[in-house]
Design a protein around this motif. Structure first.
Motif, mmCIF file in Angstrom:
data_model
loop_
_atom_site.group_PDB
_atom_site.id
_atom_site.type_symbol
_atom_site.label_atom_id
_atom_site.label_comp_id
_atom_site.label_asym_id
_atom_site.label_seq_id
_atom_site.Cartn_x
_atom_site.Cartn_y
_atom_site.Cartn_z
ATOM 1 N N ASN A 49 41.152 37.973 51.486
ATOM 2 C CA ASN A 49 42.219 39.021 50.799
ATOM 3 C C ASN A 49 43.270 39.658 51.451
ATOM 4 O O ASN A 49 43.253 41.009 52.122
ATOM 5 C CB ASN A 49 40.878 40.309 50.566
ATOM 6 N N GLU A 58 34.762 36.328 44.007
ATOM 7 C CA GLU A 58 35.152 35.231 43.841
ATOM 8 C C GLU A 58 34.954 33.984 43.280
ATOM 9 O O GLU A 58 33.439 34.253 43.327
ATOM 10 C CB GLU A 58 35.421 34.766 45.673
ATOM 11 N N LEU A 59 35.195 33.391 42.722
ATOM 12 C CA LEU A 59 35.330 33.140 41.174
ATOM 13 C C LEU A 59 34.509 31.459 41.246
ATOM 14 O O LEU A 59 35.041 30.831 42.548
ATOM 15 C CB LEU A 59 36.068 32.969 40.058
ATOM 16 N N ASP A 60 33.946 30.722 40.762
ATOM 17 C CA ASP A 60 33.531 29.419 40.616
ATOM 18 C C ASP A 60 34.449 28.710 41.257
ATOM 19 O O ASP A 60 34.442 27.718 41.977
ATOM 20 C CB ASP A 60 32.771 29.119 39.631
ATOM 21 N N ASP A 61 35.509 29.205 40.830
ATOM 22 C CA ASP A 61 36.767 27.756 41.135
ATOM 23 C C ASP A 61 38.067 28.574 41.948
ATOM 24 O O ASP A 61 38.416 27.465 42.705
ATOM 25 C CB ASP A 61 37.389 27.552 39.904
ATOM 26 N N GLY A 62 37.240 29.462 42.354
ATOM 27 C CA GLY A 62 38.004 29.922 44.378
ATOM 28 C C GLY A 62 39.254 30.801 44.184
ATOM 29 O O GLY A 62 39.397 31.718 44.810
ATOM 30 N N ARG A 63 39.292 31.150 42.651
ATOM 31 C CA ARG A 63 39.863 32.488 43.054
ATOM 32 C C ARG A 63 39.110 33.673 42.586
ATOM 33 O O ARG A 63 38.157 33.364 42.949
ATOM 34 C CB ARG A 63 40.499 32.222 41.574
ATOM 35 N N ARG A 64 39.962 34.527 43.728
ATOM 36 C CA ARG A 64 39.436 35.883 43.782
ATOM 37 C C ARG A 64 40.213 36.872 43.439
ATOM 38 O O ARG A 64 41.517 37.368 43.170
ATOM 39 C CB ARG A 64 39.867 36.429 45.259
ATOM 40 N N ILE A 65 39.623 37.888 42.649
ATOM 41 C CA ILE A 65 39.779 39.047 41.824
ATOM 42 C C ILE A 65 39.626 40.244 43.082
ATOM 43 O O ILE A 65 38.689 40.174 43.303
ATOM 44 C CB ILE A 65 39.169 39.052 40.646
ATOM 45 N N THR A 66 40.506 41.098 43.234
ATOM 46 C CA THR A 66 40.502 42.238 44.679
ATOM 47 C C THR A 66 40.927 43.767 44.364
ATOM 48 O O THR A 66 40.953 44.312 44.643
ATOM 49 C CB THR A 66 41.844 41.221 45.233
ATOM 50 N N TYR A 74 37.565 40.823 33.933
ATOM 51 C CA TYR A 74 36.772 39.629 33.944
ATOM 52 C C TYR A 74 35.292 39.504 33.456
ATOM 53 O O TYR A 74 34.253 38.880 33.191
ATOM 54 C CB TYR A 74 37.029 38.630 35.443
#
Length: 211
Positions: A49, A58-66, A74
């Motif tokens: 971050n 961190e989502l399963d596909d690697g994208r991150r919500i900060t 989400y």
């Protein structure tokens, strides 16, 4: 999914409560980031971050919500039940409006006071990637804003069970965490705030409040 957390900090607590309310907390890998030891500004965490804050989902596909707000939305889309942002368009608007009001007038001023007065935050008066010096006047203003928020909170709750009505929502989450956060600067709900005290007793007794 992975959840980057700090068990002692208020912001990730908001997301943690939402995860628990959705029944997801036990299914996610939780990684503790020690803010006291400034792990959030290490090169290792900065790659996760760049804003150097928690929480991070961190989502399963690697994208991150900060942000807690991003995580709220989400989770609501990914697992609608139980709803934390209402069901109808009107409910969603009202809940989001209330949560924004609580964050603006309650949660943020506490951080403003703490970060501009605490010795451990000298040179780090704002979270994020840049360093800022403390401004004592902002600390005093933050304290005043927090005091006024808690004085007015009884009227905000009114006779409703929860802030937005009959259902527990993200507005209640942010308000609960803000009120507990205010204790860090030695400010509490007025003892004679009947509505607020009744509300606080109920929301703080939910299992998710201890997560």
């Amino acid at each position: 999914m992975k959840f980057y957390d700090c068990s002692t900090a208020p912001s990730p607590r908001r997301a943690r409560i939402a995860l628990a309310e959705k029944g997801l907390l036990d299914d996610i890998e939780v990684i503790e980031i020690n803010l006291r030891n400034k792990e959030q500004i290490t090169p290792e965490f900065t790659t996760i971050n760049p804003y150097r804050t928690v929480p991070v989902l961190e989502l399963d596909d690697g994208r991150r919500i900060t942000s807690s707000t991003g995580i709220f939305h989400y989770l609501e889309a990914a697992r609608p039940d139980p709803p934390l942002i209402g069901r109808s368009p009107a409910e969603k608007g009202l809940v989001t409006d209330l949560e924004w009001r609580v964050e603006l007038e309650g949660f943020s001023p506490i951080g403003e006071c703490l970060r501009n007065t605490a010795k451990g935050m000298i040179g780090r008066a704002l979270t994020g990637k840049y360093d800022y010096e403390q401004i004592p006047e902002l600390g005093a203003r933050g304290r005043l804003r927090c005091e006024r928020f808690l004085q007015d909170f009884d009227d905000l709750v009114g006779e409703r069970r929860f802030l937005a009505g009959d259902n527990f929502t993200i507005a209640d989450i942010t308000a609960l965490v803000a009120i507990d956060f205010a204790k860090w600067i030695k400010i509490e709900l007025p003892k004679d705030a009947t509505n607020a005290q009744r509300w606080y007793t109920e929301v703080s007794s939910r299992p998710s409040a201890d997560c």
